[in-house]
Design a protein around this motif. Structure first.
Motif, short mmCIF file in Angstrom:
data_model
loop_
_atom_site.label_atom_id
_atom_site.label_comp_id
_atom_site.label_asym_id
_atom_site.label_seq_id
_atom_site.Cartn_x
_atom_site.Cartn_y
_atom_site.Cartn_z
N GLN A 121 -33.42 -31.26 -7.99
CA GLN A 121 -32.08 -31.79 -8.19
C GLN A 121 -31.49 -31.36 -9.52
OE1 GLN A 121 -29.95 -33.48 -6.24
NE2 GLN A 121 -30.80 -35.48 -5.66
N GLY A 122 -32.32 -31.43 -10.54
CA GLY A 122 -31.84 -31.10 -11.88
C GLY A 122 -31.40 -29.66 -11.99
N SER A 133 -28.27 -29.05 -10.02
CA SER A 133 -27.06 -29.53 -10.71
C SER A 133 -26.59 -28.53 -11.76
CB SER A 133 -27.35 -30.88 -11.38
OG SER A 133 -27.64 -31.84 -10.41
N ASP A 153 -24.49 -32.03 -21.87
CA ASP A 153 -23.53 -33.13 -21.94
C ASP A 153 -22.98 -33.46 -20.56
OD1 ASP A 153 -20.33 -33.83 -23.20
OD2 ASP A 153 -22.16 -34.94 -23.67
N ALA A 154 -22.61 -32.43 -19.83
CA ALA A 154 -22.06 -32.65 -18.48
C ALA A 154 -23.09 -33.24 -17.54
CB ALA A 154 -21.51 -31.34 -17.92
N ALA A 155 -24.33 -32.87 -17.73
CA ALA A 155 -25.39 -33.33 -16.82
C ALA A 155 -25.99 -34.66 -17.27
CB ALA A 155 -26.49 -32.27 -16.71
N GLY A 156 -25.68 -35.09 -18.47
CA GLY A 156 -26.19 -36.38 -18.95
C GLY A 156 -27.64 -36.35 -19.40
N VAL A 157 -28.08 -35.19 -19.85
CA VAL A 157 -29.43 -35.08 -20.41
C VAL A 157 -29.35 -34.51 -21.83
CG1 VAL A 157 -30.51 -34.77 -18.16
CG2 VAL A 157 -29.84 -32.76 -19.51
N LEU A 196 -34.83 -26.69 -18.39
CA LEU A 196 -34.24 -26.39 -17.08
C LEU A 196 -33.74 -24.95 -17.02
CD1 LEU A 196 -32.24 -29.68 -16.35
CD2 LEU A 196 -34.30 -28.88 -15.19
N MET A 230 -32.35 -29.61 -21.36
CA MET A 230 -31.61 -28.50 -20.76
C MET A 230 -32.29 -27.17 -21.06
SD MET A 230 -29.24 -27.59 -18.76
CE MET A 230 -28.48 -29.18 -18.47
N LEU A 287 -22.96 -26.79 -11.85
CA LEU A 287 -22.07 -26.80 -13.03
C LEU A 287 -21.64 -25.38 -13.38
CD1 LEU A 287 -23.87 -29.44 -15.31
CD2 LEU A 287 -21.58 -29.65 -14.35
#
Lengths: 192, 192
Positions: free
Chosen positions: A58-59, A62, A95-99, A107, A104, A66
């Motif tokens: 999922q991460g 996402s 920031d957009a992904a909330g992590v 990922l 990041m 983005l």
DNA sequence: GGCTGATAGTTAGGTAGCTAACCATAATTG
DNA sequence: CAATTATGGTTAGCTACCTAACTATCAGCC
């Protein structure tokens, strides 16, 4: 993606029983809370299974979405300023992904390893990298999105359009209030 | 506890736009799905903040709750059989919590390290351990539960009793259908 | 220009989740 | 009884998340 929710939700009678010992326990609130998390857990799991069949989490998915949105914005024409180009640096993506930025990094590492994204140094600021989809990444996301959307539609199929609106309305009531919760009274519990 | 949900949910108009390119995209389903996950994420985060202030994670807390329930069952009197004693071995705890045995090993490790649980060998089966709350663990869970229940109540406060029932009903519709989702059609997407 | 504070991306270490494999033990089969 | 299968708990390795710290770079101030 387990919440460590109890697999069998407590029955309402058990909650009533618990309320005898704990006056703070509101049975219907517990039921609503646990059902909310349990259902979220379940639907999340369905999407996750779809993604994992294609070897992506999922991460990571996402992040690809983005970046894809960013690339679509570039192709959309019109005035392009830094603010509406969409996230492309690790910090913006985080920031957009909330992590966090640290998360990041990991990922993007694995996405780069798999050839779905590439990192480029930013020409204007030597601290920054720019992350972009590779052609392979574009192909992959385009292949995945139809199934992803279809699955979302399938998950919500049991609800009519009105029921969906009702659900969203109720969820938004909770969502708006949530940031205010636990600010003062719960912190003083241990001073019993 | 981030889902890597997009922090700003896409606006409905963006979804309509996306539906032009992806006929599989059902905007209201997307809205419902994303709001469900986002709200769950948010409320989960509120509880998590409360727990982390007391240096415990949701997962570890759930294990303590399971063990506490087991110990309560023992004190409840009446006929005690193996089935209704509640989970106490790592495998039973893992099953009840919805995680793997391997994960449970790690959780019990840190709980044992912090003195909240202890492991005892099972007298009847040399493969098994029994996990029990220490007195310290009992004290801890009893201290935490009032605040935990209070927080759940606070989170659901915006909803009336009727609204809670409505929410639970809608969630259950989704929950019952979710296991059927993605079984056949989505898997064939990549044969486009 | 030099200094200070802020920012970006990464690293290290920890927790939590997974799968697969391992060893010990128990149960089943012939 | 011996062999095979099943079960339990743990380990190893991976990913994903966090915080704190680090180095490099940028921005602002004097």
């Amino acid at each position: 993606m387990p919440f460590l929710l109890l697999k069998d939700l407590p029955r309402y009678e058990c909650l009533l029983e618990g309320a005898k010992e704990f006056p703070e326990l509101d049975p219907s609130a517990c039921v609503a809370y646990l059902n909310l998390l349990r259902t979220g857990d379940e639907v999340y799991g369905v999407i996750e299974r779809y993604l994992s069949e294609h070897h992506i989490s999922q991460g990571r998915f996402s992040v690809l979405m983005l970046l894809w949105r960013t690339s679509q914005m570039r192709c959309g024409g019109g005035e392009q300023t830094a603010e509406n180009q969409g996230p492309r640096t690790p910090a913006e993506l985080a920031d957009a992904a909330g992590v966090t930025r640290a998360t990041m990094t990991g990922l993007v590492d694995t996405l780069e390893r798999d050839g779905l994204v590439r990192r480029e140094p930013d020409p204007n600021d030597r601290r920054m990298m720019s992350v972009e989809l590779t052609p392979e990444g574009v192909t992959f996301i385009k292949q995945m999105l139809p199934g992803h959307f279809r699955l979302m539609a399938e998950l919500m199929e049991p609800l009519t359009e009105d029921e969906r609106k009702t659900l969203v309305g109720l969820l938004n009531k909770i969502l708006r209030h949530a940031p205010n919760c636990g600010q003062t009274p719960a912190s003083s519990t241990l001073s019993n």
